[in-house]
Design a protein around this motif. Structure first.
Motif, PDB file in Angstrom:
ATOM      1  N   ALA A   1       0.835  -1.202   0.000  1.00 62.65           N
ATOM      2  CA  ALA A   1       0.000   0.000   0.000  1.00 62.65           C
ATOM      3  C   ALA A   1       0.869   1.250   0.000  1.00 62.65           C
ATOM      4  O   ALA A   1       1.713   1.429   0.878  1.00 62.65           O
ATOM      5  CB  ALA A   1      -0.915   0.001   1.213  1.00 62.65           C
ATOM      6  N   GLY A   2       0.668   2.113  -1.006  1.00 67.08           N
ATOM      7  CA  GLY A   2       1.362   3.394  -1.084  1.00 67.08           C
ATOM      8  C   GLY A   2       0.498   4.474  -0.458  1.00 67.08           C
ATOM      9  O   GLY A   2      -0.380   4.184   0.363  1.00 67.08           O
ATOM     10  N   SER A   3       0.689   5.697  -0.849  1.00 69.82           N
ATOM     11  CA  SER A   3      -0.093   6.790  -0.299  1.00 69.82           C
ATOM     12  C   SER A   3      -1.512   6.800  -0.886  1.00 69.82           C
ATOM     13  O   SER A   3      -2.479   6.650  -0.162  1.00 69.82           O
ATOM     14  CB  SER A   3       0.589   8.127  -0.579  1.00 69.82           C
ATOM     15  N   GLN A   4      -1.614   6.974  -2.192  1.00 74.11           N
ATOM     16  CA  GLN A   4      -2.909   7.035  -2.851  1.00 74.11           C
ATOM     17  C   GLN A   4      -3.076   5.917  -3.862  1.00 74.11           C
ATOM     18  O   GLN A   4      -3.918   5.982  -4.746  1.00 74.11           O
ATOM     19  CB  GLN A   4      -3.082   8.398  -3.538  1.00 74.11           C
ATOM     20  N   HIS A   5      -2.260   4.897  -3.749  1.00 75.70           N
ATOM     21  CA  HIS A   5      -2.333   3.766  -4.669  1.00 75.70           C
ATOM     22  C   HIS A   5      -1.875   2.503  -3.947  1.00 75.70           C
ATOM     23  O   HIS A   5      -1.289   2.562  -2.860  1.00 75.70           O
ATOM     24  CB  HIS A   5      -1.486   4.023  -5.909  1.00 75.70           C
ATOM     25  N   THR A   6      -2.167   1.379  -4.581  1.00 73.18           N
ATOM     26  CA  THR A   6      -1.785   0.077  -4.047  1.00 73.18           C
ATOM     27  C   THR A   6      -1.332  -0.775  -5.216  1.00 73.18           C
ATOM     28  O   THR A   6      -1.847  -0.638  -6.327  1.00 73.18           O
ATOM     29  CB  THR A   6      -2.999  -0.599  -3.367  1.00 73.18           C
ATOM     30  N   CYS A   7      -0.359  -1.640  -4.992  1.00 78.35           N
ATOM     31  CA  CYS A   7       0.085  -2.569  -6.031  1.00 78.35           C
ATOM     32  C   CYS A   7       0.164  -3.964  -5.442  1.00 78.35           C
ATOM     33  O   CYS A   7       0.515  -4.135  -4.274  1.00 78.35           O
ATOM     34  CB  CYS A   7       1.450  -2.177  -6.585  1.00 78.35           C
ATOM     35  N   GLY A   8      -0.174  -4.936  -6.267  1.00 79.05           N
ATOM     36  CA  GLY A   8      -0.111  -6.326  -5.843  1.00 79.05           C
ATOM     37  C   GLY A   8       0.555  -7.174  -6.900  1.00 79.05           C
ATOM     38  O   GLY A   8       0.671  -6.778  -8.069  1.00 79.05           O
ATOM     39  N   LEU A   9       0.971  -8.336  -6.479  1.00 78.95           N
ATOM     40  CA  LEU A   9       1.650  -9.272  -7.361  1.00 78.95           C
ATOM     41  C   LEU A   9       0.850 -10.561  -7.403  1.00 78.95           C
ATOM     42  O   LEU A   9       0.484 -11.100  -6.354  1.00 78.95           O
ATOM     43  CB  LEU A   9       3.060  -9.540  -6.818  1.00 78.95           C
ATOM     44  N   THR A  10       0.559 -11.035  -8.616  1.00 80.39           N
ATOM     45  CA  THR A  10      -0.192 -12.279  -8.760  1.00 80.39           C
ATOM     46  C   THR A  10       0.765 -13.461  -8.872  1.00 80.39           C
ATOM     47  O   THR A  10       1.964 -13.295  -9.067  1.00 80.39           O
ATOM     48  CB  THR A  10      -1.130 -12.238  -9.984  1.00 80.39           C
ATOM     49  N   LEU A  11       0.194 -14.641  -8.745  1.00 80.98           N
ATOM     50  CA  LEU A  11       0.961 -15.880  -8.767  1.00 80.98           C
ATOM     51  C   LEU A  11       1.835 -16.020 -10.008  1.00 80.98           C
ATOM     52  O   LEU A  11       2.927 -16.568  -9.959  1.00 80.98           O
ATOM     53  CB  LEU A  11      -0.010 -17.063  -8.660  1.00 80.98           C
ATOM     54  N   ASP A  12       1.386 -15.464 -11.142  1.00 80.68           N
ATOM     55  CA  ASP A  12       2.146 -15.556 -12.392  1.00 80.68           C
ATOM     56  C   ASP A  12       3.212 -14.461 -12.537  1.00 80.68           C
ATOM     57  O   ASP A  12       3.821 -14.311 -13.583  1.00 80.68           O
ATOM     58  CB  ASP A  12       1.205 -15.537 -13.595  1.00 80.68           C
ATOM     59  N   GLY A  13       3.442 -13.663 -11.481  1.00 80.04           N
ATOM     60  CA  GLY A  13       4.476 -12.637 -11.502  1.00 80.04           C
ATOM     61  C   GLY A  13       4.058 -11.311 -12.105  1.00 80.04           C
ATOM     62  O   GLY A  13       4.881 -10.418 -12.276  1.00 80.04           O
ATOM     63  N   LYS A  14       2.782 -11.152 -12.422  1.00 86.14           N
ATOM     64  CA  LYS A  14       2.291  -9.896 -12.995  1.00 86.14           C
ATOM     65  C   LYS A  14       1.990  -8.904 -11.868  1.00 86.14           C
ATOM     66  O   LYS A  14       1.424  -9.263 -10.834  1.00 86.14           O
ATOM     67  CB  LYS A  14       1.026 -10.112 -13.822  1.00 86.14           C
ATOM     68  N   ALA A  15       2.372  -7.658 -12.088  1.00 81.69           N
ATOM     69  CA  ALA A  15       2.074  -6.590 -11.130  1.00 81.69           C
ATOM     70  C   ALA A  15       0.785  -5.896 -11.551  1.00 81.69           C
ATOM     71  O   ALA A  15       0.569  -5.643 -12.739  1.00 81.69           O
ATOM     72  CB  ALA A  15       3.222  -5.596 -11.067  1.00 81.69           C
ATOM     73  N   TRP A  16      -0.052  -5.618 -10.576  1.00 85.99           N
ATOM     74  CA  TRP A  16      -1.320  -4.925 -10.782  1.00 85.99           C
ATOM     75  C   TRP A  16      -1.374  -3.777  -9.776  1.00 85.99           C
ATOM     76  O   TRP A  16      -0.990  -3.944  -8.621  1.00 85.99           O
ATOM     77  CB  TRP A  16      -2.496  -5.868 -10.539  1.00 85.99           C
ATOM     78  N   CYS A  17      -1.855  -2.607 -10.220  1.00 81.05           N
ATOM     79  CA  CYS A  17      -1.966  -1.458  -9.325  1.00 81.05           C
ATOM     80  C   CYS A  17      -3.341  -0.830  -9.462  1.00 81.05           C
ATOM     81  O   CYS A  17      -4.025  -1.022 -10.466  1.00 81.05           O
ATOM     82  CB  CYS A  17      -0.886  -0.422  -9.648  1.00 81.05           C
ATOM     83  N   TRP A  18      -3.735  -0.050  -8.455  1.00 75.72           N
ATOM     84  CA  TRP A  18      -5.023   0.623  -8.481  1.00 75.72           C
ATOM     85  C   TRP A  18      -4.952   1.842  -7.579  1.00 75.72           C
ATOM     86  O   TRP A  18      -4.084   1.960  -6.730  1.00 75.72           O
ATOM     87  CB  TRP A  18      -6.164  -0.309  -8.072  1.00 75.72           C
ATOM     88  N   GLY A  19      -5.863   2.794  -7.807  1.00 76.03           N
ATOM     89  CA  GLY A  19      -5.885   4.046  -7.055  1.00 76.03           C
ATOM     90  C   GLY A  19      -5.655   5.235  -7.963  1.00 76.03           C
ATOM     91  O   GLY A  19      -6.115   5.276  -9.101  1.00 76.03           O
ATOM     92  N   ASN A  20      -4.887   6.205  -7.474  1.00 77.40           N
ATOM     93  CA  ASN A  20      -4.622   7.449  -8.182  1.00 77.40           C
ATOM     94  C   ASN A  20      -3.423   7.253  -9.124  1.00 77.40           C
ATOM     95  O   ASN A  20      -2.327   6.973  -8.672  1.00 77.40           O
ATOM     96  CB  ASN A  20      -4.317   8.543  -7.151  1.00 77.40           C
ATOM     97  N   PRO A  21      -3.612   7.457 -10.438  1.00 75.39           N
ATOM     98  CA  PRO A  21      -2.521   7.248 -11.388  1.00 75.39           C
ATOM     99  C   PRO A  21      -1.616   8.462 -11.600  1.00 75.39           C
ATOM    100  O   PRO A  21      -0.758   8.426 -12.482  1.00 75.39           O
ATOM    101  CB  PRO A  21      -3.262   6.903 -12.675  1.00 75.39           C
ATOM    102  N   ALA A  22      -1.781   9.532 -10.816  1.00 73.62           N
ATOM    103  CA  ALA A  22      -0.971  10.740 -11.013  1.00 73.62           C
ATOM    104  C   ALA A  22       0.506  10.380 -11.113  1.00 73.62           C
ATOM    105  O   ALA A  22       0.993   9.495 -10.407  1.00 73.62           O
ATOM    106  CB  ALA A  22      -1.209  11.715  -9.862  1.00 73.62           C
ATOM    107  N   ASP A  23       1.206  11.035 -11.998  1.00 76.62           N
ATOM    108  CA  ASP A  23       2.636  10.819 -12.240  1.00 76.62           C
ATOM    109  C   ASP A  23       2.950   9.415 -12.738  1.00 76.62           C
ATOM    110  O   ASP A  23       4.105   9.008 -12.747  1.00 76.62           O
ATOM    111  CB  ASP A  23       3.471  11.114 -10.989  1.00 76.62           C
ATOM    112  N   GLY A  24       1.942   8.633 -13.093  1.00 78.43           N
ATOM    113  CA  GLY A  24       2.167   7.296 -13.625  1.00 78.43           C
ATOM    114  C   GLY A  24       2.369   6.233 -12.571  1.00 78.43           C
ATOM    115  O   GLY A  24       2.853   5.140 -12.867  1.00 78.43           O
ATOM    116  N   ARG A  25       1.960   6.490 -11.331  1.00 76.47           N
ATOM    117  CA  ARG A  25       2.257   5.555 -10.237  1.00 76.47           C
ATOM    118  C   ARG A  25       1.589   4.186 -10.355  1.00 76.47           C
ATOM    119  O   ARG A  25       1.938   3.281  -9.604  1.00 76.47           O
ATOM    120  CB  ARG A  25       1.927   6.190  -8.886  1.00 76.47           C
TER     121      ARG A  25
END
Length: 168
Positions: free
Chosen positions: A46-70
Motif C-alpha cells: 500500500a502506497g499513499s494514494q495507490h496500491t500494487c499487488g503481485l499475482t501468482l504468475d508474476g504480474k504486477a497490478w496497481c489501483w488508485g490514483n494514477p498521477a505521475d504514472g504511479r
C-alpha cells in the motif's frame, strides 16, 4: 489504508478508499477488511494514494490514483478502483510501493520502477516521472527492494545496500 493477501490469494483492504486505493470497485472507506477485486495475489503493498499487488504468475497490478504514472499502466489521470495490469509484460518476484511510485524486482535481480521520478527515486538516471516501468541503472543484482517516501533501496546478496532518490 492497509491491504493483506489471504492464503487462498484473495485480496482484502480497509481504510480510506479515496481514489479507489482499496481496489473495491468504488471509493468508499472501509472500517473493516473488505474483499477487493482480484484474486490469485501473493503479495500486496500500500502506497499513499495507490496500491500494487503481485499475482501468482508474476504480474504486477496497481489501483488508485494514477498521477505521475504511479500505477504503471501508462495513465496519469482519473482514478482506478479496480486493479489494472502494469504494462510491459514484466514478471516480478516482488512489488513495493512508495509515496507516489512503485518498484518491481525480477528473478534475475533487476529492479524496475514507475511513477513520480522527482529526486531520482526511480533510479533511471533522471528526475522525470514514468507511467510505465523503467529499469534501475547500475547493473545491480538485487535480492530485495523497498520503496519509501521519495527514495528507493535495493539489497544485493552480498549484503550491500544501494539507495537512490532524495537523501534526507
Amino acid at each position: 489504508h492497509t491491504c493483506a493477501v489471504k492464503a487462498n490469494g484473495q485480496l482484502w483492504c480497509w481504510g480510506e478508499g479515496e481514489h479507489g486505493r482499496l481496489g473495491t470497485g468504488n471509493q468508499n472507506d472501509r472500517r473493516a477488511p473488505y474483499q477487493s477485486n482480484g484474486s490469485n495475489f501473493v503479495d500486496v503493498s500500500a502506497g499513499s494514494q495507490h496500491t500494487c499487488g503481485l499475482t501468482l504468475d508474476g504480474k504486477a497490478w496497481c489501483w488508485g490514483n494514477p498521477a505521475d504514472g504511479r500505477l504503471g499502466n501508462n495513465a496519469t489521470s482519473g482514478n482506478y478502483s479496480s486493479p489494472v495490469q502494469v504494462q510491459g509484460g514484466h514478471q516480478f518476484i516482488s512489488v513495493q510501493t512508495g509515496w507516489d511510485h512503485a518498484c518491481g524486482l525480477k528473478q534475475n535481480g533487476e529492479a524496475w520502477c514507475w511513477g513520480h521520478g522527482g529526486s531520482g527515486r526511480l533510479g533511471h538516471g533522471a528526475t522525470t516521472s514514468s507511467p510505465v516501468p523503467v529499469p534501475v541503472i547500475g547493473g545491480h543484482s538485487f535480492v530485495q527492494i523497498t520503496a519509501g517516501g521519495n527514495f528507493s533501496c535495493g539489497l544485493e546478496a552480498n549484503g550491500q545496500i544501494w539507495c537512490w532518490g532524495h537523501n534526507s
